[in-house]
Design a protein around this motif. Structure first.
Motif, PDB file in Angstrom:
ATOM      1  N   ASN A  32       0.272   5.919 -13.887  1.00 48.67           N
ATOM      2  CA  ASN A  32       0.756   5.082 -14.991  1.00 48.67           C
ATOM      3  C   ASN A  32       1.573   3.890 -14.516  1.00 48.67           C
ATOM      4  OD1 ASN A  32      -0.416   6.847 -16.828  1.00 48.67           O
ATOM      5  ND2 ASN A  32       1.442   8.115 -16.946  1.00 48.67           N
ATOM      6  N   HIS A  33       2.172   3.991 -13.344  1.00 43.06           N
ATOM      7  CA  HIS A  33       3.059   2.936 -12.857  1.00 43.06           C
ATOM      8  C   HIS A  33       2.370   1.979 -11.884  1.00 43.06           C
ATOM      9  CE1 HIS A  33       6.782   5.668 -13.740  1.00 43.06           C
ATOM     10  NE2 HIS A  33       6.254   5.134 -14.833  1.00 43.06           N
ATOM     11  N   ASP A  39       9.843   3.995  -9.297  1.00 41.66           N
ATOM     12  CA  ASP A  39      10.932   4.612 -10.047  1.00 41.66           C
ATOM     13  C   ASP A  39      10.983   6.115  -9.790  1.00 41.66           C
ATOM     14  OD1 ASP A  39      11.619   2.157 -11.143  1.00 41.66           O
ATOM     15  OD2 ASP A  39      10.231   2.406 -12.828  1.00 41.66           O
ATOM     16  N   GLU A  40       9.814   6.735  -9.778  1.00 44.31           N
ATOM     17  CA  GLU A  40       9.731   8.179  -9.554  1.00 44.31           C
ATOM     18  C   GLU A  40       8.677   8.435  -8.475  1.00 44.31           C
ATOM     19  OE1 GLU A  40       8.830   9.965 -13.253  1.00 44.31           O
ATOM     20  OE2 GLU A  40      10.684   9.328 -14.233  1.00 44.31           O
ATOM     21  N   PRO A  41       9.067   8.390  -7.210  1.00 49.95           N
ATOM     22  CA  PRO A  41       8.093   8.583  -6.122  1.00 49.95           C
ATOM     23  C   PRO A  41       7.387   9.935  -6.244  1.00 49.95           C
ATOM     24  CG  PRO A  41      10.192   7.778  -5.267  1.00 49.95           C
ATOM     25  CD  PRO A  41      10.427   8.145  -6.701  1.00 49.95           C
ATOM     26  N   THR A  42       6.101   9.937  -5.947  1.00 44.90           N
ATOM     27  CA  THR A  42       5.305  11.155  -6.024  1.00 44.90           C
ATOM     28  C   THR A  42       4.333  11.214  -4.849  1.00 44.90           C
ATOM     29  OG1 THR A  42       3.695  12.384  -7.361  1.00 44.90           O
ATOM     30  CG2 THR A  42       3.635   9.980  -7.495  1.00 44.90           C
ATOM     31  N   LEU A  43       3.983  12.411  -4.447  1.00 43.28           N
ATOM     32  CA  LEU A  43       3.017  12.622  -3.365  1.00 43.28           C
ATOM     33  C   LEU A  43       1.677  13.117  -3.896  1.00 43.28           C
ATOM     34  CD1 LEU A  43       5.303  14.374  -0.708  1.00 43.28           C
ATOM     35  CD2 LEU A  43       4.613  11.968  -0.788  1.00 43.28           C
ATOM     36  N   ALA A  65       0.836  -1.203   0.000  1.00 48.62           N
ATOM     37  CA  ALA A  65       0.000   0.000   0.000  1.00 48.62           C
ATOM     38  C   ALA A  65       0.872   1.255   0.000  1.00 48.62           C
ATOM     39  CB  ALA A  65      -0.926  -0.003   1.218  1.00 48.62           C
ATOM     40  N   LEU A  66       1.942   1.249   0.796  1.00 46.77           N
ATOM     41  CA  LEU A  66       2.854   2.392   0.822  1.00 46.77           C
ATOM     42  C   LEU A  66       3.516   2.575  -0.532  1.00 46.77           C
ATOM     43  CD1 LEU A  66       4.394   4.609   2.327  1.00 46.77           C
ATOM     44  CD2 LEU A  66       6.035   2.869   3.065  1.00 46.77           C
ATOM     45  N   SER A  67       3.948   1.474  -1.147  1.00 46.63           N
ATOM     46  CA  SER A  67       4.570   1.553  -2.462  1.00 46.63           C
ATOM     47  C   SER A  67       3.602   2.104  -3.501  1.00 46.63           C
ATOM     48  CB  SER A  67       5.062   0.163  -2.883  1.00 46.63           C
ATOM     49  OG  SER A  67       5.549   0.173  -4.211  1.00 46.63           O
ATOM     50  N   THR A  68       2.361   1.609  -3.484  1.00 47.18           N
ATOM     51  CA  THR A  68       1.367   2.057  -4.458  1.00 47.18           C
ATOM     52  C   THR A  68       1.028   3.526  -4.266  1.00 47.18           C
ATOM     53  OG1 THR A  68       0.428  -0.174  -4.514  1.00 47.18           O
ATOM     54  CG2 THR A  68      -0.939   1.605  -5.376  1.00 47.18           C
ATOM     55  N   GLY A  73     -14.796   2.690 -11.323  1.00 47.21           N
ATOM     56  CA  GLY A  73     -13.403   2.302 -11.107  1.00 47.21           C
ATOM     57  C   GLY A  73     -12.884   2.860  -9.803  1.00 47.21           C
ATOM     58  N   ARG A  74     -11.818   2.269  -9.334  1.00 47.55           N
ATOM     59  CA  ARG A  74     -11.238   2.679  -8.064  1.00 47.55           C
ATOM     60  C   ARG A  74     -10.021   3.571  -8.290  1.00 47.55           C
ATOM     61  NH1 ARG A  74     -12.996  -2.575  -7.338  1.00 47.55           N
ATOM     62  NH2 ARG A  74     -14.274  -2.935  -5.472  1.00 47.55           N
ATOM     63  N   ASP A  75      -9.917   4.576  -7.469  1.00 46.98           N
ATOM     64  CA  ASP A  75      -8.740   5.434  -7.476  1.00 46.98           C
ATOM     65  C   ASP A  75      -7.725   4.790  -6.534  1.00 46.98           C
ATOM     66  OD1 ASP A  75      -6.839   7.378  -7.408  1.00 46.98           O
ATOM     67  OD2 ASP A  75      -8.217   9.035  -7.046  1.00 46.98           O
ATOM     68  N   TRP A  76      -6.977   3.819  -7.076  1.00 43.63           N
ATOM     69  CA  TRP A  76      -6.111   3.010  -6.224  1.00 43.63           C
ATOM     70  C   TRP A  76      -5.019   3.828  -5.556  1.00 43.63           C
ATOM     71  CZ3 TRP A  76      -7.607  -1.387  -4.475  1.00 43.63           C
ATOM     72  CH2 TRP A  76      -8.436  -2.207  -5.229  1.00 43.63           C
ATOM     73  N   GLY A  77      -4.486   4.800  -6.255  1.00 42.24           N
ATOM     74  CA  GLY A  77      -3.422   5.605  -5.665  1.00 42.24           C
ATOM     75  C   GLY A  77      -3.891   6.350  -4.428  1.00 42.24           C
ATOM     76  N   ALA A  78      -5.024   7.078  -4.546  1.00 41.66           N
ATOM     77  CA  ALA A  78      -5.558   7.815  -3.408  1.00 41.66           C
ATOM     78  C   ALA A  78      -6.044   6.866  -2.313  1.00 41.66           C
ATOM     79  CB  ALA A  78      -6.702   8.724  -3.864  1.00 41.66           C
TER      80      ALA A  78
END
Length: 273
Positions: free
Chosen positions: A36-37, A48-52, A27-30, A234-239
């Motif tokens: 896109n990743h 590869d490119e961590p984002t907040l 979950a932390l990684s996602t 659809g689910r907003d998996w990142g958020a």
């Protein structure tokens, strides 16, 4: 044989750690990956490119207010349950309460009843009392669920405190209340923290009660707010994963800070209770 036993214990502990920590780490990684990743093949544990950006999306949706609501509800319930539970636990040990054993059995019976089974009649009662969809609804219900556990934990501690300790405090000039506050309660810290931790975790993780007793968006708890990131299309998996990380932090911090007292309190309650 000792080497084999230690190796087996190490393997079992490692597997348990992977099972418990694996989903949280994923979950932390996602939460740190771009959209896109997230579904990249093969999947990668380290972005590869961590984002907040997903955490910023949580703030934009006002999830921090739901975080504050959950904190207020949980702390209010814990304060009420531990206070009343400590007083009741002390009274059951030090005073000749009529039907003491029956009360203890009743407390155990209340703990055995799933709270969700009583939600419908409770909701009807709260509507008539004017408590439905208010900030008092959840703290009252959470405190009522946690209170029997607090009574059992504190009673187990007070039962092991010699009466001579209180009598010595009274001889020194303390009142009964001062003797309990300054002499008895400091030693009950593990039991009190154990009850508080149980109450906080129960209140923090609750979803069914919150959705049943609250309707206003500004009163939502964090688990309820995170559900809205699972849309119809659809689910907003990142958020959603960012929200999971945020929701997991308070319980983890709670355990890391108070783990010594929590382990001692649960051990004391299981032995003396």
């Amino acid at each position: 044989m000792k080497v084999i036993a230690r190796a087996a214990l190490l393997v079992a502990s490692s597997l348990a750690a992977i099972i418990v920590l694996g989903p949280l780490l994923w979950a932390l990684s996602t939460s740190l990956k771009s959209d896109n990743h997230i579904f990249a093949v093969p999947p990668r544990w380290i972005p590869d490119e961590p984002t907040l950006v997903h955490f910023r999306r949580l703030l934009a949706e006002g999830v921090h207010w739901s975080f504050l609501n959950s904190t207020i509800y949980a702390l209010g319930a814990v304060a009420a349950a531990v206070l009343v539970g400590a007083v009741a636990g002390y009274a059951l040990v030090r005073y000749p309460v009529f039907g003491k054993r029956a009360l203890l059995v009743l407390f155990m019976g209340v703990m055995a009843i799933p709270g969700y089974a009583l939600l419908l009649p409770t909701q009807i009662a709260f509507v008539k009392l004017g408590l439905f969809d208010t900030r008092l609804a959840l703290p009252i219900l959470y405190a009522a669920h946690v209170m029997p556990f607090a009574v059992w934990m504190t009673r187990a501690h007070f039962a092991g405190v010699p009466r001579e300790l209180e009598q010595a405090a009274l001889v020194d000039g303390y009142s009964r209340l001062e003797a309990v506050w300054k002499v008895i309660l400091p030693g009950a810290r593990p039991a009190l923290l154990s009850a508080a931790a149980f109450g906080f975790l129960y209140s923090w993780n609750d979803y069914i009660t919150a959705t049943t007793m609250l309707e206003s968006p500004d009163l939502r708890t964090l688990p309820v707010a995170l559900i809205f990131f699972q849309g119809f299309h659809g689910r907003d998996w990142g958020a959603l994963m960012a929200g999971v990380v945020v929701a997991t932090l308070p319980p983890v911090v709670l355990f890391l800070v108070f783990r010594r007292y929590l382990i001692g309190g649960f051990a004391e309650g299981s032995v003396k209770g």
